[in-house]
Motif scaffolding. Sequence first.
Motif, short mmCIF file in Angstrom:
data_model
loop_
_atom_site.label_atom_id
_atom_site.label_comp_id
_atom_site.label_asym_id
_atom_site.label_seq_id
_atom_site.Cartn_x
_atom_site.Cartn_y
_atom_site.Cartn_z
N VAL B 256 23.16 -101.96 -36.31
CA VAL B 256 23.48 -100.77 -35.53
C VAL B 256 22.51 -100.68 -34.36
O VAL B 256 21.29 -100.69 -34.57
N PRO B 257 23.02 -100.64 -33.13
CA PRO B 257 22.11 -100.48 -32.00
C PRO B 257 21.57 -99.05 -31.96
O PRO B 257 22.26 -98.09 -32.29
N LEU B 258 20.28 -98.94 -31.54
CA LEU B 258 19.67 -97.61 -31.47
C LEU B 258 20.14 -96.88 -30.22
O LEU B 258 20.29 -95.68 -30.21
N LYS B 259 20.35 -97.65 -29.13
CA LYS B 259 20.79 -97.02 -27.89
C LYS B 259 22.23 -97.46 -27.61
O LYS B 259 22.52 -98.65 -27.65
N THR B 260 23.07 -96.48 -27.34
CA THR B 260 24.44 -96.84 -26.98
C THR B 260 24.82 -96.13 -25.69
O THR B 260 24.43 -94.97 -25.46
N ASP B 261 25.58 -96.85 -24.86
CA ASP B 261 26.09 -96.24 -23.63
C ASP B 261 27.46 -95.65 -23.93
O ASP B 261 28.32 -96.31 -24.49
N VAL B 262 27.63 -94.40 -23.54
CA VAL B 262 28.92 -93.73 -23.76
C VAL B 262 29.49 -93.36 -22.40
O VAL B 262 28.82 -92.73 -21.59
N ASN B 263 30.72 -93.81 -22.17
CA ASN B 263 31.41 -93.45 -20.93
C ASN B 263 32.18 -92.15 -21.16
O ASN B 263 32.84 -92.00 -22.19
N SER B 264 32.12 -91.25 -20.21
CA SER B 264 32.92 -90.04 -20.35
C SER B 264 33.35 -89.57 -18.98
O SER B 264 32.66 -89.77 -17.99
N TYR B 265 34.52 -88.95 -18.95
CA TYR B 265 35.04 -88.44 -17.68
C TYR B 265 34.37 -87.12 -17.37
O TYR B 265 34.16 -86.29 -18.26
N THR B 266 34.07 -86.93 -16.09
CA THR B 266 33.43 -85.66 -15.71
C THR B 266 34.47 -84.60 -15.34
O THR B 266 34.16 -83.42 -15.29
N GLY B 267 35.70 -85.05 -15.08
CA GLY B 267 36.73 -84.09 -14.69
C GLY B 267 36.99 -84.11 -13.20
O GLY B 267 37.97 -83.55 -12.72
N GLN B 268 36.11 -84.78 -12.43
CA GLN B 268 36.31 -84.90 -10.99
C GLN B 268 37.35 -85.99 -10.74
O GLN B 268 37.37 -87.01 -11.43
N ARG B 269 38.19 -85.77 -9.75
CA ARG B 269 39.22 -86.78 -9.54
C ARG B 269 39.70 -86.74 -8.10
O ARG B 269 39.66 -85.71 -7.42
N LYS B 270 40.13 -87.89 -7.63
CA LYS B 270 40.65 -87.99 -6.28
C LYS B 270 41.96 -88.75 -6.34
O LYS B 270 42.05 -89.77 -7.02
N ASP B 271 43.01 -88.21 -5.69
CA ASP B 271 44.33 -88.84 -5.78
C ASP B 271 44.66 -89.58 -4.49
O ASP B 271 44.31 -89.12 -3.41
N HIS B 272 45.29 -90.71 -4.62
CA HIS B 272 45.84 -91.45 -3.47
C HIS B 272 47.34 -91.54 -3.71
O HIS B 272 47.76 -91.95 -4.78
N SER B 273 48.11 -91.19 -2.68
CA SER B 273 49.56 -91.27 -2.84
C SER B 273 50.12 -92.33 -1.90
O SER B 273 49.68 -92.43 -0.75
#
Lengths: 97, 396
Positions: B256-273
């Motif tokens: 088991v690693p002691l340090k883990t990187d967790v990705n999470s969305y911040t809720g900020q977003r930009k749309d391209h159409s």
Amino acid sequence: MTRIGRRLRGWTNGMLDLPQDLLHDMPRITLIGNKELYVENHRGVLHFSSELLKLALSKGSLEISGKGLEIRTILGQELAVEGIIGEIRYKESEESS
Amino acid sequence: MKEAPLSWLRGVVTLHVTGPQVELFINALTGLGIVIWDVKPVKSGLNLKLLLNDFYALRPLLKKTGCRIHITNRSGLPFITARLWRRKFFAAGLLFFGIALFLLSSMVWSVDVEGNERIAAEDVLDAARQEGVFPFQWIWRMEDPDKLSRELTVRLPGTSWIGVQRTGTAVKIQIVEAVQPEKKPLYSQRHLVSRTDAVVTEIYAEQGRPVVGRNTRVKKGDILISGALGDEESIQYVVAKGEVKGLVWHEYNINVPLKTDVNSYTGQRKDHSYLVLGKWAVQLWGYGKSPFEKSNTLTEKVPLSWRSIHMPIGWMTEKELEVEVKTVTLTPQEARDKGLEIAKNDILAHYGNDSVLKSQKILHEKRENGKVYMKVLFEVEERIAEELPIVYNRGE
């Protein structure tokens, strides 16, 4: 008409005895209105046209005049006439035709 | 006193009589007893009707009276038959048509089976054929529907009612199938053997002969419940059934690693159409550089479509979602608990949900390169039985 009617009535009254047409070889004539005429016991056709029909009888002859006369049936000594009947004349004569 | 009886059947001749003395002619006719009717005087003579039979007697009378006759109309059956006889094939066709219509309509043209699920329609049709119900059978040779349905019910097992109904030239056989108990799946004769080395804790034989007892040590492949009954001389094989549980040891290497990187969305977003035209996409909105340090891009394509036809024109949206990376640091105790949890879940997933963890023992533990390494021995009570089909003549 009235004379024939009386004769017919006389015949019906005499029904208890033997009818006259059988006894004396006389024709029996039945008339229904002025449309139909039945003659039984005739002795043949003497003349026939749409206005006049002459029938031979055992004694004398019968003349029926009217309009559009036609013989519906003839069988032996029976005859039925249709049309508009105007007059019926009974001629009694000794000589037979 | 009307026209002669059945005159239509005997044939009627309408005559036109001319001559000097038509009356004589009529008298002569009546003298012979010939019936005439509808005598109408016309301009040059008479019209009259008489029977066809009497017509042949006229000739001598005509000579005698000097009249002439002219036939104006013939009617009645004898004339119709004569006309038909002249057109034999037409008459035959007429007759043939009638007969064919009658015969074809008194034939069974179709047999339908309804309401069968388990029983094959062919079987039903076969049974019906043996009872005399099949296409091109004469209807008058068929039995009563009541009797047929009784006979068919006898012939077809697994039915509780059969109805036979005939409408015109179609026969309908309706079937109500009997409700039958569900069939058990078939097993071949077998032993139950041990899947792994274990100590038996519980054994229950539903069918077959238990060979091992409690607290017996078994090895992989040992027979637990035997499917062979009887002694050597009279042996009979059965399907061994039962439940055997045993203690099994599992050794797990956990890290088991002691340090883990967790990705999470911040809720900020930009749309391209984009507007999509065939292979090209023309950007309409959302110009500009990405404002995020790290991001995930989701692409949605919406082609213009009608029913199942997709046009080469469509709309595309790219959603750029900002991603935040968080580093989670575990204490050694937390890391160990997490590792054990993972191992336990693995055991349950592999050896059945009713497995019971009896004990666990950490054999070795070290911390290296920011990871916790562990070697753990689990003692688990689990099902250990495995099926082994019995093959005949194995010894020969």
